[in-house]
Scaffold this active site. Structure first.
Site, PDB file in Angstrom:
ATOM      1  N   TYR A 107     -17.480 -39.971   3.876  1.00 53.61           N
ATOM      2  CA  TYR A 107     -18.771 -40.501   3.430  1.00 53.61           C
ATOM      3  C   TYR A 107     -19.049 -41.874   4.037  1.00 53.61           C
ATOM      4  O   TYR A 107     -20.148 -42.136   4.542  1.00 53.61           O
ATOM      5  CB  TYR A 107     -18.791 -40.586   1.906  1.00 53.61           C
ATOM      6  CG  TYR A 107     -19.951 -41.384   1.350  1.00 53.61           C
ATOM      7  CD1 TYR A 107     -21.257 -40.952   1.532  1.00 53.61           C
ATOM      8  CD2 TYR A 107     -19.732 -42.570   0.654  1.00 53.61           C
ATOM      9  CE1 TYR A 107     -22.326 -41.682   1.024  1.00 53.61           C
ATOM     10  CE2 TYR A 107     -20.786 -43.302   0.147  1.00 53.61           C
ATOM     11  CZ  TYR A 107     -22.078 -42.860   0.342  1.00 53.61           C
ATOM     12  OH  TYR A 107     -23.131 -43.584  -0.140  1.00 53.61           O
ATOM     13  N   TYR A 108     -18.034 -42.737   4.032  1.00 52.68           N
ATOM     14  CA  TYR A 108     -18.243 -44.093   4.535  1.00 52.68           C
ATOM     15  C   TYR A 108     -18.362 -44.147   6.059  1.00 52.68           C
ATOM     16  O   TYR A 108     -18.833 -45.138   6.608  1.00 52.68           O
ATOM     17  CB  TYR A 108     -17.112 -45.012   4.061  1.00 52.68           C
ATOM     18  CG  TYR A 108     -17.320 -45.496   2.646  1.00 52.68           C
ATOM     19  CD1 TYR A 108     -18.411 -46.292   2.322  1.00 52.68           C
ATOM     20  CD2 TYR A 108     -16.435 -45.137   1.631  1.00 52.68           C
ATOM     21  CE1 TYR A 108     -18.619 -46.725   1.022  1.00 52.68           C
ATOM     22  CE2 TYR A 108     -16.636 -45.565   0.324  1.00 52.68           C
ATOM     23  CZ  TYR A 108     -17.731 -46.361   0.033  1.00 52.68           C
ATOM     24  OH  TYR A 108     -17.936 -46.787  -1.259  1.00 52.68           O
ATOM     25  N   GLN A 109     -17.959 -43.097   6.740  1.00 58.00           N
ATOM     26  CA  GLN A 109     -18.138 -43.065   8.189  1.00 58.00           C
ATOM     27  C   GLN A 109     -19.607 -42.973   8.577  1.00 58.00           C
ATOM     28  O   GLN A 109     -19.995 -43.460   9.641  1.00 58.00           O
ATOM     29  CB  GLN A 109     -17.376 -41.878   8.794  1.00 58.00           C
ATOM     30  CG  GLN A 109     -15.876 -42.084   8.891  1.00 58.00           C
ATOM     31  CD  GLN A 109     -15.208 -40.994   9.706  1.00 58.00           C
ATOM     32  OE1 GLN A 109     -15.777 -40.498  10.673  1.00 58.00           O
ATOM     33  NE2 GLN A 109     -13.995 -40.611   9.312  1.00 58.00           N
TER      34      GLN A 109
END
Length: 467
Positions: free
Chosen positions: A150-152
């Site tokens: 998700y944070y990518q």
């Protein structure tokens, strides 16, 4: 969006370490060839090797075949379609799907490019990115968390729930487990006790020394061996607060039932916690495993998730612990406490005590007519609380809805086993008596250890007497 680099990147990947199909085969020792379960897992004293799943090889093969299909479609100018079906619909009857695939009735959908609208295009891009990340992780032999995915690209995925859903559905579509994609959830469960986890990289996690509040459970795929030392039992606890209290007091070393392991999934358990427990049950089938949950519909639902799994992740393998024993708390614990409290209070008022006790017993056991059984009373220390309401609370609307939902799930079973009949009976008692109680109902002024000792020893004696 890009596709052409895929041919060079995926069809002719650079030389990288891959997961080998070869693995050492060992003959199981006589100790493991018991009537309980035969296993090829090697046991050396108290150290057990965790079986390694080779479904990751299958997942890698399927993903690379999928990439080839995508490249072929692009090379001839055809639309691209990625097969995609939702695990939440696995048990939903679909007459159209049943006609095409009568075996399981599951409807096969797809995510297409180019899409009919921007939302469909975004969905394709998000799914393709997850497949790409999984492929990279499988080739390099590393694990990646859903949180990290998700944070990518937060702008692409928009929310963590999108990643969670797509990862689970991708695994379901490919017919593998989520861990087989080398994608895991961020650690949630906790473990404490006389056990040491030996990781595949060679590091060790001593669950008795690192922290008084427990250790975050690693993915079972990262564990190579488990050293059970002198462990006699394992207790799964619904509530994190109760787990931390017992862990801080090192109950797993001072219990009169011997040394043990404490585990919590912090309410409804995540997949990693369930896989960890299922693996322990598989490699140590004789280890007594217990569950401690609230006496309410949600507590029984948590218990059933450990024992029978969940509908959404029913396709995941090695997530169920059918041998998990419900230690408590049950209606007999709560109602017996109520009787004892009323008895103590009534004794101070003279001759009225016998009438009050008789009345309480009548209420406590009237519901047993459903199954023609009467739970045996166990001797307990008298309590000093002033009123039965200190132990129980009325069910609210949400509780009743949950109870009905769980009962519907139980009654949907073709043939109920003894465990499910017990769940059904306890839910009926809750609904008719309109009561629920938390684990703290069996506390002795915040100390649950005496109650635990009694129950653990009682079950240990029962098991030994049947061997």
């Amino acid at each position: 969006m890009y596709f052409w680099p895929i041919r060079n990147q995926y069809l002719h990947p650079p030389s990288q370490p891959t997961i080998s199909n070869s693995h050492e085969r060992r003959s199981p020792p006589l100790e493991r060839l018991s009537p309980v379960r035969a296993s090829s897992t090697r046991v050396h004293h108290n150290i057990v090797t965790v079986p390694q799943s080779h479904s990751s090889d299958d997942a890698l093969t399927k993903i690379e075949a999928l990439f080839e299909t995508i490249v072929d479609a692009i090379s001839v100018g055809s639309p691209v379609a990625i097969p995609y079906r939702r695990s939440t619909n696995a048990r939903v009857f679909n007459p159209i799907a049943s006609a095409s695939n009568p075996r399981d009735g599951r409807h096969m959908d797809s995510v297409r490019f180019p899409g009919r609208n921007p939302q469909e295009l975004r969905r394709f891009e998000a799914l393709f990115r997850i497949i790409e990340i999984s492929h990279e992780a499988l080739q390099s032999g590393t694990l990646v968390t859903k949180r990290n995915i998700y944070y990518q690209n937060m702008e692409l995925f928009r929310s963590q729930s999108v990643v969670d859903e797509m990862v689970d559905n991708l695994a379901f579509t490919l017919g593998v487990g989520r861990n087989d994609l080398n994608i895991v959830a961020t650690a949630k469960g906790l473990v404490a006790g006389q056990v040491e986890l030996i990781m595949r990289g060679g590091s060790r996690i001593n669950c008795a020394e690192i922290s008084d509040s427990g250790v975050l459970l690693p993915s079972i795929s990262a564990v190579e061996k488990i050293d059970f030392q002198s462990v006699k039992w394992l207790l799964v606890i619904e509530k994190e607060a109760t787990f931390r209290t017992l862990s801080a007091s090192r109950y797993y070393t001072v219990s009169r039932a011997g040394s043990g392991i404490l585990v919590t999934g912090k309410g409804y358990p995540d997949l990693a916690t369930r896989k960890f427990l299922a693996t322990i049950h598989s490699v140590r089938p004789r280890l007594l495993m217990f569950a401690l949950v609230d006496f309410d519909p949600h507590g029984i639902s948590v218990l059933r998730t450990y024992q029978y799994g969940s509908q959404r992740l029913d396709h995941e393998k090695r997530t169920k612990v059918f041998g998990l024993i419900w230690l408590g708390i049950r209606s007999s614990d709560v109602l017996l406490n109520t009787v004892m409290t009323q008895d103590c209070s009534a004794n101070s008022q003279g001759s009225q005590s016998s009438q009050d006790l008789s009345s309480q017993e009548s209420i406590a056991y009237s519901v047993d007519a459903f199954e023609d059984e009467r739970p045996a009373k166990r001797p307990r220390n008298q309590r000093t609380k002033s009123h039965p309401s200190d132990y129980t609370a009325p069910l609210n609307e949400r509780d009743r809805e949950k109870a009905v939902s769980v009962l519907r799930d139980i009654c949907g079973t073709t043939r109920l086993d003894a465990t499910e009949r017990e769940h059904k009976l306890e839910l009926q008692r809750m609904l008719i008596l309109n009561i629920k109680a938390e684990i703290q109902a069996v506390d002795d002024f915040g100390d649950i250890t005496n109650w635990l000792d009694e129950r653990l020893l009682e079950h240990s004696r029962d098991v030994n007497s049947h061997q």
